[in-house]
Design a protein around this motif. Structure first.
Motif, PDB file in Angstrom:
ATOM      1  N   ASP A  66      37.694 -19.259 -73.945  1.00 14.19           N
ATOM      2  CA  ASP A  66      37.379 -20.661 -73.165  1.00 14.19           C
ATOM      3  C   ASP A  66      37.132 -21.832 -74.210  1.00 14.19           C
ATOM      4  O   ASP A  66      37.334 -23.077 -74.014  1.00 14.19           O
ATOM      5  N   SER A 279      40.958 -15.339 -65.233  1.00 15.67           N
ATOM      6  CA  SER A 279      41.033 -16.687 -65.396  1.00 15.67           C
ATOM      7  C   SER A 279      40.900 -17.574 -63.942  1.00 15.67           C
ATOM      8  O   SER A 279      40.401 -18.571 -63.984  1.00 15.67           O
ATOM      9  N   ALA A 289      40.956 -23.155 -68.967  1.00 11.93           N
ATOM     10  CA  ALA A 289      42.192 -23.044 -69.698  1.00 11.93           C
ATOM     11  C   ALA A 289      41.998 -22.711 -71.160  1.00 11.93           C
ATOM     12  O   ALA A 289      40.899 -22.885 -71.760  1.00 11.93           O
ATOM     13  N   ARG A 403      45.792 -21.243 -67.991  1.00 13.08           N
ATOM     14  CA  ARG A 403      44.803 -20.180 -67.603  1.00 13.08           C
ATOM     15  C   ARG A 403      45.611 -18.838 -67.204  1.00 13.08           C
ATOM     16  O   ARG A 403      45.987 -18.664 -66.512  1.00 13.08           O
TER      17      ARG A 403
END
Length: 533
Positions: A66, A279, A289, A403
């Protein structure tokens, strides 16, 4: 040196200041803390606190993917440095071409420090704190305690194993970081014997106490067996690697999904998955994301008459792409299903205008070195084949950021581990390697050697973050040959020639990443940098 003595040695080792600085600043110690502050020492004295601590490890595991550093480099860096890819542009391109990240003082090394060195040491520190607290706590349900210990030990082993494979000169410890010892100096690296004694012990405990099945996303007995087989290969213990891999395949509940199209379909919650980083906000790890998928997909949507869509890979950024060497391996068997619209997208199709459904033919690659096409640059940017393993059906096709669940370990690799371990010890490797090939529609092989394994791992596992480690594990001669012969696309992508050619830039000592000077400065004065830097 026996395991008990090794552990005593680990206990005596100091702890890296960087870990503490990564988590809290020196200024924090100068500020008065409210007496009602709930810190980790308090949390880890309760059953629920320990369980919450374990859940946090899943979050830390996802953090690398991330992190937005240089177009989410942490998610794709290891794939950019291989014999299967060419790194087209961006800072990841510089790293993949060995123009950056090749000196302890360059910015690339600083990025690697944050995304890998500090990241994994932070995880080992938190896992160790949980382990030591769980071992001392009283009045906790024994099954809960063993579950906490097993998951925390898995993550500690996983983190140290990653660090070792990248940096080689690492240190390991079983001591919790405290205010009293945080500034102790680490004087020397740990021996390979010490490193693997701890890793093996942690994974063996995880294998013993984890169940075969658990909530989707949690590590299981199968996850631990898979990683234990990988660590055994690094130690040249082919019988252990064989036994762990075969046990996972034959005794566990896992199985290869029926087709290659199923492997990366949906949310990756299927029988082949061994470890999936999730996610969604309400699941383990949470997450934000990432641009992982976008880095691997071309900007085909910039061509008039074709819009970004999930079927063709989503909205791509065209950073790291499969090279001719990999594409030729995939093309060797015309029936192999891994080459188009499953693991890779080879062709693009119009989605609007007068040519809906027709193949896009705007640009041409270089196929004749004596007569190069005039628009090959646009071809590489907009029409080149792409890896679509990380596109997910519910992604937003209009955004580079999505995501998505990330499939880290899967049973197909276990089959290839079994094949290689059997090849290097005793037994018949053919059923295991051919199970993977048959699933892909490819003809079975009749003999297996190291190159057979290397080629099949390329077809099946490319861009899943394993290739660099496979080349390194197989030895200096193997990684030297593969990189200097196949990395990049050479003359077929002239933009990456000269000082941008990874084949020419490669140096044998790059087999180990440099320890960033900012980290080395926090270690003892005699702590060894990797050779060549």
């Amino acid at each position: 040196m026996n395991t008990e003595n090794i552990y005593k040695n680990l206990k005596r080792k100091g702890l890296l200041l960087t870990i503490l600085l990564f988590a809290v600043s020196c200024q924090d110690y100068l500020e008065e803390q409210p007496s009602t502050l709930i810190d980790s020492d308090y949390i880890f004295t309760t059953e629920e606190g320990l369980k919450s601590g374990v859940v946090s490890l899943y979050k830390f595991e996802r953090d690398r993917y991330d992190a937005g550093t240089e177009d989410y480099m942490g998610a794709v860096l290891m794939s950019s440095r291989s014999d299967l890819a060419f790194s087209r542009t961006g800072y990841t391109g510089l790293m993949g071409r060995y123009q950056r990240g090749v000196s302890p003082v360059d910015q690339g090394a600083n990025f690697v420090s944050s995304l890998f060195w500090k990241h994994f040491y932070n995880m080992t520190n938190k896992a160790t704190a949980i382990i030591n607290a769980a071992e001392e706590i009283e009045g906790i349900n024994e099954d809960v305690k063993n579950q906490v210990l097993a998951e925390a030990k898995f993550f500690r082993a996983h983190s140290y194993f990653y660090l070792y494979r990248m940096f080689n000169n690492i240190y390991v410890t079983t001591e919790t970081v405290t205010v009293e010892n945080a500034f102790d100096v680490v004087d020397d690296k740990s021996s390979e014997e010490e490193i693997f004694a701890l890793i093996n012990s942690d994974l063996d405990f995880a294998i013993e106490h984890l169940d075969w099945t658990d909530t989707f996303g949690r590590v299981t007995k199968g996850t631990a067996k898979h990683v234990r087989a990988k660590t055994a290969m690094w130690q040249g213990d082919w019988i252990e690697a064989k036994n762990q891999a075969v046990s996972l395949i034959e005794e566990g509940p896992h199985s290869l999904v029926p087709t290659t199209a199923d492997v990366f379909a949906g949310d990756r919650n299927h029988s082949e998955a061994l470890f999936v980083i999730q996610s969604q906000d309400d699941l383990l790890g949470g997450g934000n994301a990432t641009m992982m998928n976008a880095n691997y997909v071309t900007q085909y949507f910039q061509i008039s008459g074709i819009e970004a869509n999930i079927e063709q890979g989503g909205r791509g950024f065209s950073r790291v792409l499969p090279n001719l060497y990999l594409l030729n391996l995939l093309a060797e068997d015309p029936n192999d299903t891994r080459d188009d619209n499953t693991y890779f997208r080879l062709k693009w199709y119009y989605t609007s205008g007068d040519r809906i459904g027709e193949e896009v033919d705007n640009y041409a690659p270089i196929t004749d070195l004596n007569n190069p096409s005039s628009n090959y640059t646009q071809y590489y940017q907009r029409m080149h084949p792409s890896c679509i393993k990380f596109a997910q059906e519910d992604d937003n096709p209009d955004s580079y950021l999505n995501r998505s669940n990330i499939l880290v370990y899967r049973l197909a690799e276990t089959y290839l581990i079994a094949a290689e371990a059997i090849m290097r010890s005793t037994g018949d490797p053919l059923p295991y390697i051919n199970a993977v090939r048959t699933r892909a529609g490819a003809d079975p092989v009749t003999t297996v050697n190291q190159q057979t394994i290397l080629d099949e791992r390329a077809r099946e596992l490319a861009f899943e973050g394993q290739r660099w480690f496979t080349l390194k594990r197989m030895g200096q001669d193997v990684i030297n040959f593969q990189i200097t012969n196949y990395a990049g696309d050479g003359e077929y992508f002239p933009n990456n020639l000269g000082d941008r050619d990874p084949r020419e830039n490669w140096q044998p000592h790059y087999i180990n990443w440099p320890i960033a000077q900012i980290d080395l400065d926090l270690l003892g004065p005699n702590y060894p940098q990797n050779d060549g830097y």
